[in-house]
Design a protein around this motif. Structure first.
Motif, short mmCIF file in Angstrom:
data_model
loop_
_atom_site.label_atom_id
_atom_site.label_comp_id
_atom_site.label_asym_id
_atom_site.label_seq_id
_atom_site.Cartn_x
_atom_site.Cartn_y
_atom_site.Cartn_z
N ILE A 77 41.33 25.59 64.25
CA ILE A 77 40.60 24.62 64.49
C ILE A 77 39.00 23.56 63.93
CG2 ILE A 77 41.05 23.15 66.24
CD1 ILE A 77 43.19 24.85 67.58
N LYS A 78 38.65 24.69 64.24
CA LYS A 78 37.15 24.12 64.61
C LYS A 78 37.05 24.07 62.41
CE LYS A 78 35.37 26.06 68.68
NZ LYS A 78 34.36 26.46 69.13
N GLU A 79 36.92 25.06 61.78
CA GLU A 79 37.17 25.05 60.98
C GLU A 79 37.75 23.84 59.92
OE1 GLU A 79 38.10 28.89 58.80
OE2 GLU A 79 36.45 30.30 59.84
N LEU A 80 38.85 23.64 60.80
CA LEU A 80 39.51 22.89 60.32
C LEU A 80 39.12 21.50 59.87
CD1 LEU A 80 43.27 23.91 60.07
CD2 LEU A 80 42.11 24.20 58.43
N GLU A 81 38.18 20.71 61.43
CA GLU A 81 38.12 20.16 61.28
C GLU A 81 36.31 19.75 60.78
OE1 GLU A 81 37.19 19.83 65.79
OE2 GLU A 81 39.57 18.92 66.48
N GLN A 82 36.21 20.54 60.35
CA GLN A 82 34.65 20.73 60.13
C GLN A 82 34.67 19.82 57.90
OE1 GLN A 82 32.32 24.27 60.72
NE2 GLN A 82 31.62 23.88 62.26
N LYS A 83 36.77 21.10 58.17
CA LYS A 83 36.61 20.54 56.82
C LYS A 83 37.20 18.97 55.83
CE LYS A 83 38.17 25.38 55.34
NZ LYS A 83 39.32 25.88 54.35
N ILE A 84 38.05 18.43 57.42
CA ILE A 84 38.01 17.01 57.02
C ILE A 84 37.12 16.14 56.97
CG2 ILE A 84 39.10 15.45 58.90
CD1 ILE A 84 41.10 17.72 60.06
N ASP A 85 35.81 16.61 57.93
CA ASP A 85 34.65 15.67 58.29
C ASP A 85 34.07 15.92 56.93
OD1 ASP A 85 34.87 15.13 60.80
OD2 ASP A 85 33.77 17.09 61.19
N LYS A 86 34.14 17.09 55.83
CA LYS A 86 33.43 16.90 54.59
C LYS A 86 34.23 16.21 53.38
CE LYS A 86 30.83 21.20 55.63
NZ LYS A 86 30.92 22.90 55.30
N LEU A 87 35.45 16.42 54.26
CA LEU A 87 36.73 15.30 53.15
C LEU A 87 36.34 13.87 52.99
CD1 LEU A 87 39.49 17.56 52.58
CD2 LEU A 87 38.08 17.27 51.70
N GLN A 88 36.45 13.69 54.17
CA GLN A 88 36.19 12.39 54.50
C GLN A 88 34.73 11.45 54.40
OE1 GLN A 88 36.93 12.13 59.19
NE2 GLN A 88 38.79 11.44 58.77
#
Length: 104
Positions: free
Chosen positions: A58-69
């Motif tokens: 979940i933490k990894e995916l949240e970081q990816k979301i932040d980077k994509l945003q």
């Protein structure tokens, strides 16, 4: 009196056999419960490991979301590019007008 001692001894012997039987039953039940507890402990440990892995994912995916945003914030759409070109064109025309006024 000898007979009363024998009767008392038999009564104590029966009580002792009952206690031994109960003790053996309790020990068997205790072993069963320890086995169940051991399996439950293993299940709990397994579940905790899975939970930790899920939380990390979940933490990894949240970081990816932040980077994509963040990356999406810097991407310009076609209309943004068109508007920017129009603004630059207007600015260039105003600069040309100013230069022509200065030359007069």
């Amino acid at each position: 009196m000898n007979e009363s001692y024998k009767t008392a001894l038999d009564a104590h012997k029966k009580k002792l056999e009952l206690f031994i039987s109960r003790y053996e039953n309790l020990m068997a039940r205790n072993r069963e419960l320890e086995q169940v507890l051991g399996r439950k402990d293993a299940e709990i440990t397994d579940c905790r490991a899975k939970l930790d892995n899920s939380n990390n994912k979940i933490k990894e995916l949240e970081q990816k979301i932040d980077k994509l945003q963040l990356a999406g914030a810097f991407e310009a759409s076609a209309t943004d590019i068109k508007e920017a070109k129009q603004n630059i064109g207007r600015l260039v025309r105003e600069i040309d007008k100013c230069i022509s006024l200065l030359n007069d």
